[in-house]
Design a protein around this motif. Structure first.
Motif, mmCIF file in Angstrom:
data_model
loop_
_atom_site.group_PDB
_atom_site.id
_atom_site.type_symbol
_atom_site.label_atom_id
_atom_site.label_comp_id
_atom_site.label_asym_id
_atom_site.label_seq_id
_atom_site.Cartn_x
_atom_site.Cartn_y
_atom_site.Cartn_z
ATOM 1 N N MET A 1 0.809 -1.211 0.000
ATOM 2 C CA MET A 1 0.000 0.000 0.000
ATOM 3 C C MET A 1 0.849 1.271 0.000
ATOM 4 S SD MET A 1 -3.009 -1.246 -0.162
ATOM 5 C CE MET A 1 -3.889 0.296 -0.025
ATOM 6 N N MET A 2 1.995 1.245 0.633
ATOM 7 C CA MET A 2 2.773 2.463 0.844
ATOM 8 C C MET A 2 3.982 2.618 -0.090
ATOM 9 S SD MET A 2 1.384 4.396 3.084
ATOM 10 C CE MET A 2 0.282 4.431 4.509
ATOM 11 N N ALA A 3 4.652 1.530 -0.427
ATOM 12 C CA ALA A 3 5.860 1.647 -1.244
ATOM 13 C C ALA A 3 5.588 2.245 -2.625
ATOM 14 C CB ALA A 3 6.544 0.285 -1.369
ATOM 15 N N PRO A 4 4.483 1.898 -3.302
ATOM 16 C CA PRO A 4 4.251 2.484 -4.638
ATOM 17 C C PRO A 4 4.097 4.004 -4.633
ATOM 18 C CG PRO A 4 2.923 0.501 -4.363
ATOM 19 C CD PRO A 4 3.497 0.824 -3.017
ATOM 20 N N VAL A 5 3.727 4.585 -3.498
ATOM 21 C CA VAL A 5 3.649 6.055 -3.402
ATOM 22 C C VAL A 5 4.855 6.591 -2.638
ATOM 23 C CG1 VAL A 5 1.162 6.233 -3.672
ATOM 24 C CG2 VAL A 5 2.116 5.875 -1.387
ATOM 25 N N ALA A 6 5.950 5.832 -2.675
ATOM 26 C CA ALA A 6 7.236 6.263 -2.113
ATOM 27 C C ALA A 6 7.140 6.658 -0.641
ATOM 28 C CB ALA A 6 7.814 7.416 -2.936
ATOM 29 N N LEU A 7 6.260 6.006 0.101
ATOM 30 C CA LEU A 7 6.078 6.234 1.537
ATOM 31 C C LEU A 7 5.726 7.685 1.869
ATOM 32 C CD1 LEU A 7 9.082 4.149 2.936
ATOM 33 C CD2 LEU A 7 6.746 3.375 2.536
ATOM 34 N N LEU A 8 5.166 8.409 0.915
ATOM 35 C CA LEU A 8 4.852 9.821 1.149
ATOM 36 C C LEU A 8 3.915 10.050 2.337
ATOM 37 C CD1 LEU A 8 4.457 11.279 -2.460
ATOM 38 C CD2 LEU A 8 6.273 11.727 -0.807
ATOM 39 N N PRO A 9 2.888 9.205 2.549
ATOM 40 C CA PRO A 9 1.997 9.454 3.695
ATOM 41 C C PRO A 9 2.693 9.378 5.046
ATOM 42 C CG PRO A 9 0.932 8.012 2.115
ATOM 43 C CD PRO A 9 2.369 8.122 1.699
ATOM 44 N N MET A 10 3.934 8.866 5.076
ATOM 45 C CA MET A 10 4.657 8.751 6.336
ATOM 46 C C MET A 10 5.621 9.910 6.556
ATOM 47 S SD MET A 10 5.476 4.667 6.289
ATOM 48 C CE MET A 10 5.923 4.674 8.029
ATOM 49 N N ARG A 11 5.617 10.885 5.671
ATOM 50 C CA ARG A 11 6.577 11.976 5.774
ATOM 51 C C ARG A 11 6.228 12.969 6.877
ATOM 52 N NH1 ARG A 11 10.375 12.705 1.710
ATOM 53 N NH2 ARG A 11 11.097 14.290 3.194
ATOM 54 N N ARG A 12 4.975 13.007 7.311
ATOM 55 C CA ARG A 12 4.552 13.887 8.391
ATOM 56 C C ARG A 12 3.641 13.122 9.336
ATOM 57 N NH1 ARG A 12 7.984 16.308 6.368
ATOM 58 N NH2 ARG A 12 8.209 18.547 5.945
ATOM 59 N N ALA A 13 3.821 13.329 10.644
ATOM 60 C CA ALA A 13 3.032 12.599 11.637
ATOM 61 C C ALA A 13 1.538 12.855 11.456
ATOM 62 C CB ALA A 13 3.471 12.988 13.046
ATOM 63 N N ALA A 14 1.172 14.093 11.113
ATOM 64 C CA ALA A 14 -0.252 14.413 10.961
ATOM 65 C C ALA A 14 -0.900 13.608 9.841
ATOM 66 C CB ALA A 14 -0.417 15.916 10.689
ATOM 67 N N LEU A 15 -0.132 13.313 8.796
ATOM 68 C CA LEU A 15 -0.682 12.558 7.674
ATOM 69 C C LEU A 15 -1.005 11.121 8.055
ATOM 70 C CD1 LEU A 15 1.575 13.849 4.766
ATOM 71 C CD2 LEU A 15 -0.727 14.595 5.380
ATOM 72 N N LEU A 16 -0.325 10.630 9.094
ATOM 73 C CA LEU A 16 -0.599 9.253 9.528
ATOM 74 C C LEU A 16 -2.017 9.100 10.074
ATOM 75 C CD1 LEU A 16 2.780 8.295 11.237
ATOM 76 C CD2 LEU A 16 1.914 7.566 9.007
ATOM 77 N N ILE A 17 -2.647 10.204 10.459
ATOM 78 C CA ILE A 17 -4.046 10.130 10.892
ATOM 79 C C ILE A 17 -4.905 9.539 9.783
ATOM 80 C CG2 ILE A 17 -6.072 11.500 11.578
ATOM 81 C CD1 ILE A 17 -4.141 13.515 12.823
ATOM 82 N N LEU A 18 -4.577 9.898 8.540
ATOM 83 C CA LEU A 18 -5.360 9.415 7.404
ATOM 84 C C LEU A 18 -5.140 7.937 7.130
ATOM 85 C CD1 LEU A 18 -4.885 12.450 4.978
ATOM 86 C CD2 LEU A 18 -6.886 11.885 6.368
ATOM 87 N N ALA A 19 -4.182 7.321 7.809
ATOM 88 C CA ALA A 19 -3.959 5.883 7.655
ATOM 89 C C ALA A 19 -4.857 5.054 8.560
ATOM 90 C CB ALA A 19 -2.489 5.546 7.937
ATOM 91 N N ILE A 20 -5.574 5.709 9.477
ATOM 92 C CA ILE A 20 -6.378 4.974 10.466
ATOM 93 C C ILE A 20 -7.458 4.101 9.840
ATOM 94 C CG2 ILE A 20 -7.997 5.261 12.386
ATOM 95 C CD1 ILE A 20 -6.323 7.633 13.312
#
Length: 422
Positions: A202-221
């Motif tokens: 799920m994450m590698a194809p988008v180059a782990l971009l959603p993990m670049r900021r802690a706030a964005l990890l909320i959207l992973a819930i």
């Protein structure tokens, strides 16, 4: 709880056919790329938004569900990205038009919009809207999931968290209890190879971009809740099934926002272009191995490998099936094998036999291979012992029976299918 079936009525009036809805689903998924572009172009330059839209269309975890069967988590993708665009452009009238449409597709989708509201609130992007969205989504989810649905019947979905339920318990309450009082055990259920593999898909194809900021990890819930948190249920940890679509819209929303953050400051345009290039390379590489667009040799949709050619024998069986289905009177009730039901479902009473439930049907349409592979025979043994059915037609491993006197060929067909007779 699929209230969106009401939205399907005009489509069903146009074409009463299961294949039409597969085309509708694929079309909605494709056009989701356009609404994603609309949203992305409000945050990043247009050419970067184009790359993100194409990355979405090539995203392998989107292809498997689309080729599995029809599922209510795929058409809402179009409306998810339209919602994000409406929020970004402050079109509040469109927000409150789209949100109920998204909710209508499944009872668990409001969990995602609730999390989106919390994200908007905590990040300060749209605090008032975020608060209202979070509260209304939570209220609707609770009322529907724990009020309306239990009132209408029993549901099995809590069973996909069974390892988080203490012995002798069931439902979602014990799951929450385990998460709160036994975090080490929860962590143990999360740290498995299959969950790591799914996470990377799920994450590698988008180059782990959603993990670049802690706030964005909320959207992973939402994806975490409906995939990584589950136990003992393989489809939720496979990119071949519909459960990926709990994550897909939020993964791409977070990726767009990550690109926005990277664009800020000195040399921000360089960082953004580098990140967009990384996404392009990663999604192309991943899609080539696991997707359905760039190669057709190893692609899996649902439980099996998808073939992109139809053999003469398959074409002949398809034509036979359509002919048999057309010969059944419209007012008649029909019980059928699971892979046959979509071809006879445009009637008031159509039943699938795979769960072994015997029904009162005027006709029975069977695919021999399916009878051997699921629980259909249990239901058929009861039906054919209780009532008399005669074979109307047999061809290409397809069998059509009608309630009434047996024909000379009936006994041989039932023997082949290992079904007991009246």
């Amino acid at each position: 709880a699929i209230f969106a079936m009401l939205w399907y009525l005009p489509l069903f009036a146009l074409k009463q056919d299961g294949e039409f809805f597969l085309i509708f689903q694929a079309t909605m998924v494709g056009f989701a790329g356009t609404t994603l572009y609309l949203f992305a172009s409000t945050q990043i330059p247009r050419w970067s938004a184009v790359v993100v839209a194409f990355a979405f269309l090539l995203f392998a975890p989107l292809h498997g569900p689309n080729f599995y069967d029809y599922h209510e988590l795929l058409p809402p993708l179009f409306f998810h990205f339209l919602l994000y665009w409406a929020i970004a452009t402050r079109r509040n009238w469109l927000v409150w038009l789209v949100v109920p449409i998204i909710w209508s597709f499944r009872e668990d989708i409001p969990v995602g919009t609730c999390v989106l509201g919390v994200f908007l609130l905590l990040t300060g992007i749209r605090q008032r809207l975020g608060l209202v969205l979070a509260v209304t989504s939570l209220v609707w989810f609770v009322v529907l999931k724990f009020g309306i649905m239990p009132w209408t019947g029993t549901w099995w979905f809590a069973g996909i968290y069974k390892d988080l339920q203490p012995a002798g318990t069931s439902g979602y309450g014990p799951v929450v209890q385990t998460m709160l009082i036994n975090p080490p055990y929860l962590l143990k259920t999360l740290l498995t190879e299959e969950k790591l593999v799914y996470f990377l898909h799920m994450m590698a194809p988008v180059a782990l971009l959603p993990m670049r900021r802690a706030a964005l990890l909320i959207l992973a819930i939402p994806g975490f809740a409906f995939s990584l948190l589950t136990t003992g249920y393989a489809p939720t940890l496979s990119i071949a099934f519909q459960y990926t679509c709990h994550s897909v819209p939020y993964v791409f929303a977070a990726s767009v926002l990550a690109l926005l953050v990277l664009s800020q400051g000195d040399l921000g345009h360089v960082r953004r272009r580098a990140a967009v290039g990384a996404v392009a390379l990663a999604v192309l590489s991943h899609s080539y191995v696991f997707g359905a667009v760039l190669q057709h040799e190893t692609f899996i949709g649902g439980f099996s490998k998808v073939e992109f050619v139809i053999t003469p024998a398959e074409q002949k069986r398809y034509e036979t099936l359509k002919r048999m289905a057309a010969s059944i009177p419209r007012e008649a009730s029909v019980a059928a094998s699971e892979n046959v039901v979509p071809h006879i479902a445009s009637r008031a009473n159509a039943y699938t036999l795979k769960d072994g439930v015997a029904v009162d049907a005027d006709y029975v349409l069977l695919h021999g291979a399916a009878v051997a592979g699921d629980a259909s025979r249990t239901a058929l043994n009861i039906m054919f012992t209780r009532d008399q059915y005669g074979l109307v037609k047999k061809e290409d491993d397809l069998y059509l029976f009608k309630r009434g006197p047996a024909t000379p060929e009936t006994k041989a067909a039932l023997t082949t299918l290992h079904i007991k007779r009246h």
